[in-house]
Design an enzyme around this catalytic site. Structure first.
Site, PDB file in Angstrom:
ATOM      1  CD  GLU A 112      -3.100  -1.357   1.974  1.00 45.00           C
ATOM      2  OE1 GLU A 112      -3.101  -0.618   2.972  1.00 45.00           O
ATOM      3  OE2 GLU A 112      -4.004  -2.173   1.715  1.00 45.00           O
TER       4      GLU A 112
ATOM      5  CD  GLU B 153      -4.397  -6.670   2.265  1.00 42.65           C
ATOM      6  OE1 GLU B 153      -3.159  -6.648   2.136  1.00 42.65           O
ATOM      7  OE2 GLU B 153      -5.012  -5.918   3.041  1.00 42.65           O
TER       8      GLU B 153
END
Ligand SMILES: *[C@@H]1O[C@H](CO)[C@@H](O)[C@H](O)[C@H]1NC(C)=O
Ligand SMILES: *[C@@H]1O[C@H](CO)[C@@H](O)[C@H](O)[C@H]1NC(C)=O
Ligand SMILES: *[C@@H]1O[C@H](CO)[C@@H](O)[C@H](O)[C@H]1NC(C)=O
Length: 451
Positions: A150, A268
């Site tokens: 991220e 994810e």
């Protein structure tokens, strides 16, 4: 002559089937060619890094489920460290379950903050290199190494520019090539495991160059925060769900234009972010039974035409390791039990000499004439296998899922219960109850793309 005769028989034996209860939905599956292929292993489970103290919205769902137990920096947790003995234990677990492992590497190491939430400077590879050396020396199989979490676009907590990130990826790839030069396995390199941002992703591919990154991974949390009181209605709203297709299309285009050597992976996904929504993410309404998907759905994705209601969603793929096709049906409607007619495009082409109208009028007439699929007469057809998943007591927020009416619970020995289908004649429509999920396997469906 024989040809016309065949159609005539089919017409006679099937007309009348729908006179009492016309189907609500018609699915036409084109078995001639696949539109896409998934990898052999398509669904995965993520073991996260969160400690028991990771709480959101007054819920602390992680318990001891973390890959380690972190002690607060990023997100209010300090640096975490995966100790070698913990890595050994994890590998015991992973090997005993036959898991295929992707491991996420820290891509912030060695960098420093250059602005609010922005990190710069070169990545320090020393720790990663030692970790991978240890992993290889122990013979632990890792199918893919993922670089970073991220950090793409504006980042979540931290971001790194794509130019620097791309250079670090080239370096990491050279490390992997070197460390694995003696081994038979060649793990994939994945990146960036973040949220899709067109410019950032495109730049990353341009800078890292061909055949460095095997798959571009992105994260999907399209339901928004776990605290949203409307999570359930978002999950049941087909229009809301379909909006996310734009992101998939965007990523696919970016790869086509800037890095055709890479594939697109969801790295994810949890529906709602910040550990999900209590009584929603951990219940039937947010589920689809990944294990049945894994067992039944093969790699070839078949194109379908679906007419009926947007509340019925359908996905067709070649069956896994056996002939025929498997279909996943999800009924998002809270008021209708759909009765689904499945047709093979082959037969329709025979009947219509190749033209398939999309305006519905033709389809309506067709429903009364063709029901099935395949060359053999319907007597000789193998039955289809149906797996109907519903929540216990009809409660969408139940934590118990029923398979064909029976609760799916671990056996006394702690094993996964048998997942047995019910066998149904192919000459009847598939009935999909409201707010339910069904996997349906058609063993004698003729799909050339699946042979
Ligand atoms: C990288 O990190 C190691 C410790 O893991 C340290 O010894 C080394 O000096 C660092 N390298 C650079 C260039 O900062
Ligand atoms: C059924 O769904 C519709 C929207 O799809 C919603 O407006 C309605 O309140 C729902 N009914 C029940 C009983 O949940
Ligand atoms: C889905 O469920 C709704 C509500 O029960 C029903 O009206 C509809 O026919 C069902 N759809 C399918 C395809 O079974």
């Amino acid at each position: 002559m024989g040809f016309l005769f065949g159609i005539f028989i089919l017409f006679c034996s099937l007309s009348g089937i729908f006179t009492e209860e016309p189907p609500d939905a018609t699915i036409i599956i084109r078995g001639v060619a696949t539109v896409a292929e998934t990898d052999e292993n398509f669904v995965c489970a993520t073991i996260d890094w969160w400690p028991p103290q990771k709480c959101n919205y007054n819920q602390c769902p992680w318990g001891e489920a973390s890959v380690l137990n972190l002690a607060g920096g990023l997100f209010g947790f300090s640096e975490g460290c995966l100790r070698m003995d913990r890595w050994d234990e994890l590998n015991l677990l992973l090997q005993s379950t036959g898991a295929i492992v992707t491991f996420g590497l820290n891509a912030l190491r060695g960098r420093h903050q250059t602005g609010k939430g922005i990190w710069g400077g070169a990545w320090n590879s020393t720790n990663t290199q030692r970790f991978i050396e240890y992993t290889i020396s122990k013979g632990y199989p890792v199918d893919a190494w993922e670089f970073g979490n991220e950090l793409s676009g504006h980042g979540i907590g931290a971001s790194v520019g794509p130019e620097q990130y791309g250079k670090d990826l080239i370096y990491l790839k050279s490390i992997l090539d070197d460390l694995y030069k003696e081994s038979r396995s060649r793990p994939l390199l994945l990146a960036p495991g973040g949220f899709y941002d067109q410019q950032w992703y495109a730049k990353l591919l341009q800078v890292s160059g061909s055949n460095v990154v095997s798959a571009l991974t992105h994260h999907v949390y399209n339901l928004g925060p776990g605290s949203d009181p409307h999570l359930t209605s978002k999950i049941l709203d087909p229009h809301y769900l379909s909006r996310f297709a734009d992101t998939f299309r965007g990523l696919q285009l970016t790869i086509q234009n800037h890095g055709p050597w890479a594939s697109a992976w969801v790295g994810e996904s949890g529906g709602a972010y910040n550990s999900g929504g209590h009584h929603v993410s951990d219940t039937f309404v947010n589920s689809f039974c990944a294990l049945l998907w894994h067992r039944l759905m093969g790699k070839g994705v078949l194109p379908i035409d679906l007419s009926g209601s947007p509340y019925l969603r359908a996905y067709a793929q070649c069956s896994k390791q056996k002939p025929g096709i498997s279909l996943l049906l999800i009924n998002l409607s809270n008021s209708t039990t759909f009765s689904v007619t499945v047709q093979n495009d082959l037969n329709i082409n025979v009947l219509t000499r190749g033209t398939l109208l999309r305006d519905g009028s033709f389809m309506h007439g067709l429903k009364r004439t063709v029901m099935w699929v395949g060359r053999k007469s319907s007597d000789g057809m193998e039955p289809r296998e149906e797996y109907h998943l519903t929540p216990k007591d009809g409660d969408l927020h139940s934590q118990t899922m029923l398979l064909n009416g029976n609760p799916l619970e671990l056996t006394e020995a702690g094993d996964i219960p048998p997942l047995n289908p019910v066998l149904v004649s192919v000459s009847s429509p598939v009935s999909v109850a409201s707010l339910s999920i069904a996997f349906v396997v058609f063993p004698s469906f003729e799909a050339r793309a699946c042979l």
